[in-house]
Design an enzyme around this catalytic site. Sequence first.
Site, PDB file in Angstrom:
ATOM      1  N   GLY A 464       0.816  -1.210   0.000  1.00  0.00           N
ATOM      2  CA  GLY A 464       0.000   0.000   0.000  1.00  0.00           C
ATOM      3  C   GLY A 464       0.852   1.263   0.000  1.00  0.00           C
ATOM      4  CB  THR A 465       4.469   1.654   0.546  1.00  0.00           C
ATOM      5  OG1 THR A 465       4.884   0.667  -0.408  1.00  0.00           O
ATOM      6  CG2 THR A 465       4.401   1.021   1.917  1.00  0.00           C
ATOM      7  N   PRO A 592       7.719  11.680  -5.050  1.00  0.00           N
ATOM      8  CG  PRO A 592       8.545  13.733  -5.777  1.00  0.00           C
ATOM      9  CD  PRO A 592       8.338  12.302  -6.220  1.00  0.00           C
ATOM     10  CB  THR A 594       3.713   7.197  -3.126  1.00  0.00           C
ATOM     11  OG1 THR A 594       4.952   7.179  -3.835  1.00  0.00           O
ATOM     12  CG2 THR A 594       2.573   6.865  -4.067  1.00  0.00           C
ATOM     13  CE  LYS A 661      20.384   8.898   4.680  1.00  0.00           C
ATOM     14  NZ  LYS A 661      20.620  10.053   5.583  1.00  0.00           N
ATOM     15  N   GLY A 662      14.995   4.847   3.611  1.00  0.00           N
ATOM     16  CA  GLY A 662      13.597   4.418   3.755  1.00  0.00           C
ATOM     17  C   GLY A 662      12.720   5.533   4.290  1.00  0.00           C
ATOM     18  CD  GLU A 665       9.631   0.530   9.527  1.00  0.00           C
ATOM     19  OE1 GLU A 665       9.411  -0.152  10.507  1.00  0.00           O
ATOM     20  OE2 GLU A 665      10.499   0.258   8.687  1.00  0.00           O
TER      21      GLU A 665
HETATM   22 MO1  MOS Z   1       8.069  -2.802   9.464  1.00  0.00          MO
HETATM   23  S1  MOS Z   1       7.442  -2.844  11.392  1.00  0.00           S
HETATM   24  O1  MOS Z   1       9.744  -3.171   9.663  1.00  0.00           O
HETATM   25  O2  MOS Z   1       7.329  -4.069   8.670  1.00  0.00           O
END
Ligand code: MOS
Length: 701
Positions: A464-465, A592, A594, A661-662, A665
């Site tokens: 969904g990301t 940008p 999403t 980078k990610g 989270e």
């Molecule tokens: Mo995320 S909590 O590392 O799937």
Amino acid sequence: MSATVAGGRAIGTPTDRIEGREKVTGAARYAFEHAPENAAYAWIVQSPVAKGEIHSVDGSAALERPGVIAVVSVENAPRLAAVEEAELHVLQSRTISYRGQIVAVVVADSLEAAREAAAHVRVDYREQEHHVLLDEHDPAIYDPGRVNAGYPADSILGDVDAALAQAAAQVDVVYRTPAFHNNAMEPHATVASWDGDELTLYDSNQGASRVRDVIADVFELAPEQVRVISPHVGGAFGSKGTPRPHVVLAALAARMTQRPVKLAVTRQQMFAFTGYRTPTIQRLRLGAGADGRLTAIVHEAIHQSSRLREFTEQTTIATRQMYAAPNRRSTHRLARLDVPTPSWMRAPGETPGMYGLESAIDELAVELGIDPVELRIRNEPELDPERGVPFSSRNLVACLRLGAERFGWEERDPTPAVRRDGRWLVGTGVAASTYPAYRSPATATARANADGTFVVRIAGSDIGTGGRTALTLIAADALERPLERVRVEIGDSALPRAGLAGGSMATASWGTAVTFACRALLEQLQEHDGTVPAEGLEAFADSTDDVRATDQGYSRHAYGAQFAEVRVDADTGEARVSRLLGIFAAGRIINPKTARSQFIGGMTMGISMALLEESVMDREFGDYLNHDLAGYHIAAHADIGALEADWIEEDDAHLNPMGSKGIGEIGIVGTAAAVGNAVHHATGVRVRELPLRLDRLLAST
Ligand code: MOS
């Protein structure tokens, strides 16, 4: 080290989700919507006791109900191989380790028949006394040695006790966070069917390769005998990182009944066996000189795990790299209780840990009379303060400065509880965000078709990301072709092996393999003078060597700063976040459009954590009491005020070919502290336990 791709045209262009139309028209199929012919339905029976032994299971009455095909329990389940995750050894033992544990499954011709019959399964238990509350005085608390992601439980540098004794200012505080439950829009679901010894699973997960490998182990099959298909996943947040027991049950039930079996986990059941964030108790001690420079940082966290296995949230890991201080101690301790095993939930470790640290930093700022933005800037480290290595890039200070400017921080009067707007007390607060930039090995293929189109294949999962779209942008740039010519196939374990959409590392990990495959394909094309033969061309890449070679020589993290404005009702104590601004520095932003959704999604979850979410343990029955969306409150639109996310683009050559980078989270990290700090500024009341419920605010006044 990988050189960054220069000047791609697709990367950085705000792009709609590739599968957006499919999703809004309902054409996209989620796991449970797959309907093999002659499918049967499974319904789970759970233990009402939290600790004990199963004496007997009698399925005879259930078997007599209309449409019932089988009742499977410890009495008749076939033996399964034990794997590391003990929960997957389902229906193999008579021991009850937590309330809600799966004790039987009923398979019937319809969902209704299975559910109705489940009420007729008779299970007799030998109940024992349970212990379910996390308590810092529990003598059974122990040092687990290592915590999740492989970090040592303890890290000790210098002499914190001596430094604290000499500090001009110090804080010594305890923060508490409750258990939180992942509640993705799409609950967990699996449809299992066997063809001889070959198993096919339509499943909702964060990585098809991982599910395939684990399920193959449980059923003692070769990985090639299991295929996991998951083109669309409606959210996960960590709860679908590894298969949960229902996946094993669906496969088991399908094998026993010789029918395809559909198994949907209910929202209530998600609170029992699909994971949750452990509650934490965190003691923080900070010592500083009058100039605000930290001399000591102590962060000690206590967590819970189940009797089944050790799972230790890495709560104090972020504290090891956030601020400079010569004397440092960070530890993790664990209590094993009669509860389900905790699991991953968006930014495991950083989320609870940065709530503790960033709240304590704010308390120190108040103690010292130093602006909290300035206090953080004064403690910016030159090198990673524990590893002694340089940061690959670190723009926390830039985020703090830009955020302060955009938010209008300069006009802030630091005095608490002096601003009023009618009945609302108004305050503002700040906190920092951080999340590591990880990468895992992956493989991919890139194919050129004679018609000028390209297909890239990798067993990634778009939870969904916007992962599918990000990979398409990366592939288009690596192939030097327009987006429309490139199709990315994901969500199937038959595709080249890849790791999880987890740890905010999906795009970095899969993007590396995709880039390498595309580059290799371009070389092949050159060898063919740019002409694709009728049968097409295909290149394969494995990123393992590059991931290994991009060594430990740098400290790699994304950073951010969040600024919150809250309003607290002076009479009722109701707190609301009227404004939240997040500025992030997370390498190169691939898409940008999403990316913004990822940031504000994390921040929304952070507001929810600060004010609303809380899994309440019932001491009597040993279970989370509010195990549905009526009792477990998650922020809705009306709970979210003005929400804004923006970023500083970084040029970091020490990460991966994209320089990214990610971002999945970091948005939730620090939000709850920013809100709590703002609540203190509004009211003068420091609540050190989440959520910031009105009763806690009123009790503290
Ligand atoms: Mo995320 S909590 O590392 O799937």
